[in-house]
Write an enzyme that holds these catalytic residues in place. Sequence first.
Site, PDB file in Angstrom:
ATOM      1  N   SER A 189       0.837  -1.199   0.000  1.00 46.80           N
ATOM      2  CA  SER A 189       0.000   0.000   0.000  1.00 46.80           C
ATOM      3  C   SER A 189       0.869   1.245   0.000  1.00 46.80           C
ATOM      4  O   SER A 189       2.047   1.189   0.379  1.00 46.80           O
ATOM      5  CB  SER A 189      -0.868   0.020   1.261  1.00 46.80           C
ATOM      6  OG  SER A 189      -1.665   1.182   1.313  1.00 46.80           O
TER       7      SER A 189
ATOM      8  N   TYR B 270      -2.337   0.070  10.732  1.00 41.53           N
ATOM      9  CA  TYR B 270      -2.372  -0.363   9.327  1.00 41.53           C
ATOM     10  C   TYR B 270      -1.049   0.007   8.648  1.00 41.53           C
ATOM     11  O   TYR B 270      -0.445  -0.833   7.958  1.00 41.53           O
ATOM     12  CB  TYR B 270      -3.554   0.281   8.609  1.00 41.53           C
ATOM     13  CG  TYR B 270      -3.675  -0.152   7.165  1.00 41.53           C
ATOM     14  CD1 TYR B 270      -3.973  -1.477   6.834  1.00 41.53           C
ATOM     15  CD2 TYR B 270      -3.469   0.759   6.127  1.00 41.53           C
ATOM     16  CE1 TYR B 270      -4.058  -1.882   5.509  1.00 41.53           C
ATOM     17  CE2 TYR B 270      -3.568   0.360   4.801  1.00 41.53           C
ATOM     18  CZ  TYR B 270      -3.858  -0.953   4.498  1.00 41.53           C
ATOM     19  OH  TYR B 270      -3.951  -1.356   3.184  1.00 41.53           O
TER      20      TYR B 270
HETATM   21  O1  NJP Z   1     -10.051  -5.736   0.363  1.00 38.30           O
HETATM   22  P1  NJP Z   1     -11.448  -6.536   0.412  1.00 38.30           P
HETATM   23  P2  NJP Z   1      -9.145  -5.183  -0.847  1.00 38.30           P
HETATM   24  N1  NJP Z   1      -7.540 -15.058   5.553  1.00 38.30           N
HETATM   25  O2  NJP Z   1     -11.936  -6.335   1.790  1.00 38.30           O
HETATM   26  C1  NJP Z   1      -9.705 -11.806   2.287  1.00 38.30           C
HETATM   27  C2  NJP Z   1      -4.618  -3.755   0.093  1.00 38.30           C
HETATM   28  N2  NJP Z   1      -4.947  -2.380  -0.225  1.00 38.30           N
HETATM   29  O3  NJP Z   1      -9.330  -6.008  -2.037  1.00 38.30           O
HETATM   30  O4  NJP Z   1     -11.678 -14.299   3.801  1.00 38.30           O
HETATM   31  C3  NJP Z   1      -7.745 -15.159   4.232  1.00 38.30           C
HETATM   32  O5  NJP Z   1     -12.300  -6.164  -0.739  1.00 38.30           O
HETATM   33  C4  NJP Z   1     -11.194 -11.620   2.034  1.00 38.30           C
HETATM   34  O6  NJP Z   1     -11.865 -12.844   1.807  1.00 38.30           O
HETATM   35  P3  NJP Z   1     -12.715 -13.644   2.951  1.00 38.30           P
HETATM   36  C5  NJP Z   1      -5.185  -4.249   1.409  1.00 38.30           C
HETATM   37  O7  NJP Z   1      -4.383  -3.866   2.498  1.00 38.30           O
HETATM   38  C6  NJP Z   1      -6.240  -1.997  -0.386  1.00 38.30           C
HETATM   39  O8  NJP Z   1      -9.304  -3.724  -0.932  1.00 38.30           O
HETATM   40  O9  NJP Z   1     -13.521 -14.619   2.154  1.00 38.30           O
HETATM   41  N3  NJP Z   1      -8.314 -14.201   3.494  1.00 38.30           N
HETATM   42  C7  NJP Z   1     -11.167 -10.879   0.708  1.00 38.30           C
HETATM   43  O10 NJP Z   1     -11.049 -11.777  -0.371  1.00 38.30           O
HETATM   44  C8  NJP Z   1      -5.155  -5.728   1.188  1.00 38.30           C
HETATM   45  O11 NJP Z   1      -3.908  -6.266   1.546  1.00 38.30           O
HETATM   46  C9  NJP Z   1      -6.513  -0.660  -0.661  1.00 38.30           C
HETATM   47  O12 NJP Z   1     -13.521 -12.612   3.687  1.00 38.30           O
HETATM   48  C10 NJP Z   1      -8.731 -13.095   4.131  1.00 38.30           C
HETATM   49  C11 NJP Z   1      -9.894 -10.057   0.781  1.00 38.30           C
HETATM   50  O13 NJP Z   1      -9.052 -10.648   1.787  1.00 38.30           O
HETATM   51  C12 NJP Z   1      -5.373  -5.875  -0.307  1.00 38.30           C
HETATM   52  O14 NJP Z   1      -5.155  -4.598  -0.882  1.00 38.30           O
HETATM   53  C13 NJP Z   1      -5.489   0.245  -0.777  1.00 38.30           C
HETATM   54  C14 NJP Z   1      -8.577 -12.926   5.510  1.00 38.30           C
HETATM   55  C15 NJP Z   1     -10.164  -8.637   1.179  1.00 38.30           C
HETATM   56  O15 NJP Z   1     -10.981  -8.034   0.215  1.00 38.30           O
HETATM   57  C16 NJP Z   1      -6.767  -6.340  -0.696  1.00 38.30           C
HETATM   58  O16 NJP Z   1      -7.707  -5.410  -0.193  1.00 38.30           O
HETATM   59  C17 NJP Z   1      -4.201  -0.176  -0.622  1.00 38.30           C
HETATM   60  C18 NJP Z   1      -7.948 -13.958   6.228  1.00 38.30           C
HETATM   61  N4  NJP Z   1      -7.768 -13.880   7.554  1.00 38.30           N
HETATM   62  C19 NJP Z   1      -3.947  -1.493  -0.334  1.00 38.30           C
HETATM   63  N5  NJP Z   1      -9.098 -11.732   5.858  1.00 38.30           N
HETATM   64  C20 NJP Z   1      -7.894  -0.136  -0.800  1.00 38.30           C
HETATM   65  N6  NJP Z   1      -8.887  -0.988  -1.020  1.00 38.30           N
HETATM   66  O17 NJP Z   1      -8.096   1.082  -0.727  1.00 38.30           O
HETATM   67  C21 NJP Z   1      -9.562 -11.176   4.721  1.00 38.30           C
HETATM   68  O18 NJP Z   1      -3.221   0.710  -0.720  1.00 38.30           O
HETATM   69  N7  NJP Z   1      -9.349 -11.995   3.698  1.00 38.30           N
END
Ligand code: NJP
Length: 235
Positions: free
Chosen positions: A133, A146
């Site tokens: 990020s 974060y």
């Molecule tokens: O997040 P979201 P993003 N074990 O909430 C999964 C970074 N980022 O796509 O487990 C396994 O839509 C969850 O799946 P589920 C951010 O830091 C974002 O925006 O089924 N999986 C879902 O597929 C992150 O590292 C922004 O609920 C786990 C996914 O993760 C990455 O991008 C800006 C889990 C999250 O989907 C993806 O974020 C930036 C676990 N314990 C960086 N917990 C931004 N969106 O603004 C969650 O700079 N998941």
Amino acid sequence: MATLAGKVAVVTGASRGIGAAVARALDEQGVRLGLASRSGDDLGIDGAVAQPCDVRDADQVEALVAATVEHFGRLDIAVANAGVGAYASFLELDPDDVEEMIDVNVKGLLYTVRAALPHLIESGEGDLVTIASEAGRRGFPRETVYCASKFAQVGFTRALDHELRDVGVRCSNVCPGGVATDFAIGHGRTPDTPELDGMMTPDDVAETVLFVLTRPRNHRILETAFRPMSEPSWG
Ligand code: NJP
């Protein structure tokens, strides 16, 4: 531009948002996929290996990687994307959110790399992409923990590069600014929070991941930083 067809990738956090967009983009390039998320969603991608996998549990991560390698016979790419965020001043952060950010963003990355790395090395042309990020490059208000977790991701990936360059594994940090996903709303924001206006899409990030992965093998992208036009470059 190198072709990705026939390669095998594991994507964590693949069920939604950026991870799902990356998985779909890789699928379109002919990459065979192991998809990790707690829900175990296969995104309807034909032939993908998907099973419930919480990246906070090293055994579950090992099992997902092992199932992918057993099914496809190899692993060339790991996209460490699973992540969570919470926004509040440090003392106001819910202690459970603090634990979750460190466990998912930091330990989850370490567990993913530990499971994938032997196979990436064996591939001879491996790629580790960490979806970090802008918060891993600079401090943002109300994002102390974060930011700490994302700086940890960037530092780990950069340091790992020293161990892996000689064995043909490239380590890249992809560092987006705001992306309109469930995550961007997170804890402490609402859909009408002004920061959400003009954010990038998950497909924008997936395009950057494809760019990183398709560079010719004579070089590697260390870090990509990109932000929506609505975000200033300071802060
Ligand atoms: O997040 P979201 P993003 N074990 O909430 C999964 C970074 N980022 O796509 O487990 C396994 O839509 C969850 O799946 P589920 C951010 O830091 C974002 O925006 O089924 N999986 C879902 O597929 C992150 O590292 C922004 O609920 C786990 C996914 O993760 C990455 O991008 C800006 C889990 C999250 O989907 C993806 O974020 C930036 C676990 N314990 C960086 N917990 C931004 N969106 O603004 C969650 O700079 N998941």
